[in-house]
Design a protein around this motif. Structure first.
Motif, PDB file in Angstrom:
ATOM      1  N   MET A 186      24.925  16.635 -18.065  1.00  0.00           N
ATOM      2  CA  MET A 186      24.548  15.322 -17.555  1.00  0.00           C
ATOM      3  C   MET A 186      23.997  14.452 -18.685  1.00  0.00           C
ATOM      4  O   MET A 186      24.334  13.263 -18.799  1.00  0.00           O
ATOM      5  CB  MET A 186      23.489  15.469 -16.446  1.00  0.00           C
ATOM      6  CG  MET A 186      24.034  15.910 -15.105  1.00  0.00           C
ATOM      7  SD  MET A 186      22.707  16.252 -13.907  1.00  0.00           S
ATOM      8  CE  MET A 186      21.797  14.714 -13.951  1.00  0.00           C
ATOM      9  N   THR A 187      23.160  15.048 -19.526  1.00  0.00           N
ATOM     10  CA  THR A 187      22.593  14.291 -20.634  1.00  0.00           C
ATOM     11  C   THR A 187      23.680  13.844 -21.598  1.00  0.00           C
ATOM     12  O   THR A 187      23.626  12.736 -22.146  1.00  0.00           O
ATOM     13  CB  THR A 187      21.539  15.132 -21.367  1.00  0.00           C
ATOM     14  OG1 THR A 187      20.499  15.468 -20.438  1.00  0.00           O
ATOM     15  CG2 THR A 187      20.917  14.361 -22.519  1.00  0.00           C
ATOM     16  N   ALA A 188      24.685  14.690 -21.815  1.00  0.00           N
ATOM     17  CA  ALA A 188      25.811  14.301 -22.665  1.00  0.00           C
ATOM     18  C   ALA A 188      26.548  13.097 -22.070  1.00  0.00           C
ATOM     19  O   ALA A 188      26.955  12.184 -22.794  1.00  0.00           O
ATOM     20  CB  ALA A 188      26.761  15.479 -22.846  1.00  0.00           C
ATOM     21  N   VAL A 189      26.701  13.093 -20.750  1.00  0.00           N
ATOM     22  CA  VAL A 189      27.335  11.960 -20.072  1.00  0.00           C
ATOM     23  C   VAL A 189      26.492  10.708 -20.244  1.00  0.00           C
ATOM     24  O   VAL A 189      27.004   9.630 -20.565  1.00  0.00           O
ATOM     25  CB  VAL A 189      27.548  12.278 -18.574  1.00  0.00           C
ATOM     26  CG1 VAL A 189      27.985  11.027 -17.821  1.00  0.00           C
ATOM     27  CG2 VAL A 189      28.577  13.380 -18.401  1.00  0.00           C
ATOM     28  N   PHE A 190      25.179  10.834 -20.012  1.00  0.00           N
ATOM     29  CA  PHE A 190      24.291   9.679 -20.148  1.00  0.00           C
ATOM     30  C   PHE A 190      24.395   9.086 -21.549  1.00  0.00           C
ATOM     31  O   PHE A 190      24.449   7.869 -21.735  1.00  0.00           O
ATOM     32  CB  PHE A 190      22.837  10.070 -19.877  1.00  0.00           C
ATOM     33  CG  PHE A 190      22.563  10.592 -18.492  1.00  0.00           C
ATOM     34  CD1 PHE A 190      23.461  10.417 -17.457  1.00  0.00           C
ATOM     35  CD2 PHE A 190      21.382  11.274 -18.224  1.00  0.00           C
ATOM     36  CE1 PHE A 190      23.206  10.908 -16.181  1.00  0.00           C
ATOM     37  CE2 PHE A 190      21.113  11.761 -16.966  1.00  0.00           C
ATOM     38  CZ  PHE A 190      22.023  11.579 -15.943  1.00  0.00           C
ATOM     39  N   LYS A 191      24.390   9.970 -22.549  1.00  0.00           N
ATOM     40  CA  LYS A 191      24.449   9.528 -23.939  1.00  0.00           C
ATOM     41  C   LYS A 191      25.768   8.823 -24.220  1.00  0.00           C
ATOM     42  O   LYS A 191      25.807   7.787 -24.888  1.00  0.00           O
ATOM     43  CB  LYS A 191      24.273  10.731 -24.866  1.00  0.00           C
ATOM     44  CG  LYS A 191      24.176  10.374 -26.343  1.00  0.00           C
ATOM     45  CD  LYS A 191      23.875  11.611 -27.173  1.00  0.00           C
ATOM     46  CE  LYS A 191      23.758  11.256 -28.655  1.00  0.00           C
ATOM     47  NZ  LYS A 191      23.491  12.466 -29.475  1.00  0.00           N
ATOM     48  N   SER A 192      26.861   9.367 -23.712  1.00  0.00           N
ATOM     49  CA  SER A 192      28.176   8.769 -23.916  1.00  0.00           C
ATOM     50  C   SER A 192      28.269   7.383 -23.291  1.00  0.00           C
ATOM     51  O   SER A 192      28.864   6.463 -23.861  1.00  0.00           O
ATOM     52  CB  SER A 192      29.253   9.683 -23.337  1.00  0.00           C
ATOM     53  OG  SER A 192      30.522   9.084 -23.404  1.00  0.00           O
ATOM     54  N   PHE A 193      27.669   7.215 -22.102  1.00  0.00           N
ATOM     55  CA  PHE A 193      27.738   5.945 -21.380  1.00  0.00           C
ATOM     56  C   PHE A 193      26.645   4.968 -21.807  1.00  0.00           C
ATOM     57  O   PHE A 193      26.666   3.804 -21.426  1.00  0.00           O
ATOM     58  CB  PHE A 193      27.618   6.189 -19.872  1.00  0.00           C
ATOM     59  CG  PHE A 193      28.878   6.723 -19.230  1.00  0.00           C
ATOM     60  CD1 PHE A 193      29.984   7.054 -19.988  1.00  0.00           C
ATOM     61  CD2 PHE A 193      28.940   6.885 -17.858  1.00  0.00           C
ATOM     62  CE1 PHE A 193      31.137   7.549 -19.397  1.00  0.00           C
ATOM     63  CE2 PHE A 193      30.092   7.373 -17.251  1.00  0.00           C
ATOM     64  CZ  PHE A 193      31.188   7.704 -18.023  1.00  0.00           C
ATOM     65  N   GLY A 194      25.659   5.457 -22.553  1.00  0.00           N
ATOM     66  CA  GLY A 194      24.549   4.595 -22.939  1.00  0.00           C
ATOM     67  C   GLY A 194      23.639   4.260 -21.775  1.00  0.00           C
ATOM     68  O   GLY A 194      23.094   3.151 -21.691  1.00  0.00           O
ATOM     69  N   VAL A 195      23.458   5.232 -20.857  1.00  0.00           N
ATOM     70  CA  VAL A 195      22.607   5.020 -19.683  1.00  0.00           C
ATOM     71  C   VAL A 195      21.473   6.038 -19.683  1.00  0.00           C
ATOM     72  O   VAL A 195      21.452   6.964 -20.496  1.00  0.00           O
ATOM     73  CB  VAL A 195      23.425   5.135 -18.374  1.00  0.00           C
ATOM     74  CG1 VAL A 195      24.538   4.102 -18.357  1.00  0.00           C
ATOM     75  CG2 VAL A 195      24.016   6.539 -18.215  1.00  0.00           C
ATOM     76  N   ARG A 196      20.545   5.878 -18.730  1.00  0.00           N
ATOM     77  CA  ARG A 196      19.348   6.712 -18.703  1.00  0.00           C
ATOM     78  C   ARG A 196      19.305   7.695 -17.541  1.00  0.00           C
ATOM     79  O   ARG A 196      18.537   8.651 -17.573  1.00  0.00           O
ATOM     80  CB  ARG A 196      18.088   5.838 -18.647  1.00  0.00           C
ATOM     81  CG  ARG A 196      17.818   5.085 -19.936  1.00  0.00           C
ATOM     82  CD  ARG A 196      16.626   4.161 -19.773  1.00  0.00           C
ATOM     83  NE  ARG A 196      16.246   3.563 -21.054  1.00  0.00           N
ATOM     84  CZ  ARG A 196      15.334   4.066 -21.864  1.00  0.00           C
ATOM     85  NH1 ARG A 196      14.708   5.170 -21.534  1.00  0.00           N
ATOM     86  NH2 ARG A 196      15.026   3.462 -22.999  1.00  0.00           N
ATOM     87  N   ASN A 197      20.054   7.461 -16.501  1.00  0.00           N
ATOM     88  CA  ASN A 197      19.953   8.348 -15.344  1.00  0.00           C
ATOM     89  C   ASN A 197      21.279   8.430 -14.598  1.00  0.00           C
ATOM     90  O   ASN A 197      22.247   7.730 -14.923  1.00  0.00           O
ATOM     91  CB  ASN A 197      18.821   7.905 -14.402  1.00  0.00           C
ATOM     92  CG  ASN A 197      18.991   6.468 -13.943  1.00  0.00           C
ATOM     93  OD1 ASN A 197      20.059   6.068 -13.486  1.00  0.00           O
ATOM     94  ND2 ASN A 197      17.933   5.677 -14.084  1.00  0.00           N
ATOM     95  N   ARG A 198      21.312   9.273 -13.580  1.00  0.00           N
ATOM     96  CA  ARG A 198      22.560   9.560 -12.874  1.00  0.00           C
ATOM     97  C   ARG A 198      23.068   8.344 -12.101  1.00  0.00           C
ATOM     98  O   ARG A 198      24.281   8.133 -12.018  1.00  0.00           O
ATOM     99  CB  ARG A 198      22.397  10.780 -11.973  1.00  0.00           C
ATOM    100  CG  ARG A 198      21.334  10.678 -10.931  1.00  0.00           C
ATOM    101  CD  ARG A 198      20.995  12.045 -10.334  1.00  0.00           C
ATOM    102  NE  ARG A 198      22.122  12.639  -9.636  1.00  0.00           N
ATOM    103  CZ  ARG A 198      22.339  13.950  -9.564  1.00  0.00           C
ATOM    104  NH1 ARG A 198      21.527  14.799 -10.162  1.00  0.00           N
ATOM    105  NH2 ARG A 198      23.366  14.428  -8.895  1.00  0.00           N
ATOM    106  N   THR A 199      22.173   7.541 -11.544  1.00  0.00           N
ATOM    107  CA  THR A 199      22.602   6.356 -10.808  1.00  0.00           C
ATOM    108  C   THR A 199      23.349   5.392 -11.717  1.00  0.00           C
ATOM    109  O   THR A 199      24.426   4.884 -11.364  1.00  0.00           O
ATOM    110  CB  THR A 199      21.393   5.647 -10.183  1.00  0.00           C
ATOM    111  OG1 THR A 199      20.715   6.556  -9.292  1.00  0.00           O
ATOM    112  CG2 THR A 199      21.831   4.424  -9.397  1.00  0.00           C
TER     113      THR A 199
END
Length: 210
Positions: A186-199
């Motif tokens: 999940m953190t890898a996804v957040f980092k890739s998208f430049g976001v902070r949380n799942r929402t």
């Protein structure tokens, strides 16, 4: 804002307090040096807004201790701050409910950024864990993994499950992973998208799909 610091080194507790005090007006700190004192503060010290705890402080009962603390302070962000950089410790801490894991070798800027991320609803995983999640075969991660497929597709699978509104426990079960590994992806996804949380990740993913 009340912050509880659990660490058996008084000098380290003082250092953390010194780093955090300038961040916000009116911060209040609780400090303990043993796990039993940490539990007592969580039970009798009122509600905290953030809990920072070391691993293996005197009285440490194992990683189940993280769940015990979470049960006493539900919905309060809990971050492990530890000298250990062992991937197993990171995954175990996340598996047992930690919202982040900060190695003590981290810079003060990383510490502050990690805590800001966690307080905004994100999960902080140290870079070395993210690198391993991209590079290591599944069979290196433990008995819950089957086969030798590389983990590269996993963040995509986790994102698909996030978009379906599935909780971490269900994602872990369906993908044959531990909850700690799910959080790392999940953190890898957040980092890739430049976001902070799942929402935020779901919003970005849905925007890209439309």
């Amino acid at each position: 804002m009340k912050i509880l610091i659990g660490d058996h080194h008084q000098l380290f507790r003082a250092g953390l307090r010194h780093l955090l005090e300038p961040l916000k007006q009116g911060l209040a700190f609780g400090e303990v040096g043993t796990f039993d004192e940490l539990v007592d503060q969580c039970r009798n010290g009122g509600r905290y807004d953030l809990i920072l705890m070391d691993l293996r402080m005197p009285g440490w009962p194992g990683f189940a201790g993280i769940r015990a603390v979470r049960a006493l302070q539900p919905d309060v962000p809990l971050v492990v701050v530890s000298a250990s950089e062992d991937l197993g410790d990171i995954r175990q801490a996340l598996d047992h409910g930690a919202d982040g894991y900060i190695p003590k070798s981290s810079s003060s800027a990383i510490l502050r950024g990690a805590l800001d991320l966690v307080l905004c609803g994100g999960v902080y995983v140290p870079p070395m864990a993210l690198e391993v999640s991209r590079e290591q075969p599944e069979r290196h991660w433990g008995p819950e993994h089957r086969g030798t497929r590389r983990l590269i597709p996993r963040p995509r699978e986790v994102l698909t499950a996030l978009c379906a509104g599935k909780p971490n426990k269900q994602i872990a079960y369906e993908l044959g992973l531990s909850e700690g590994t799910v959080k790392i992806h999940m953190t890898a996804v957040f980092k890739s998208f430049g976001v902070r949380n799942r929402t935020q990740a779901v919003i970005v993913a849905q925007g890209r799909a439309s």
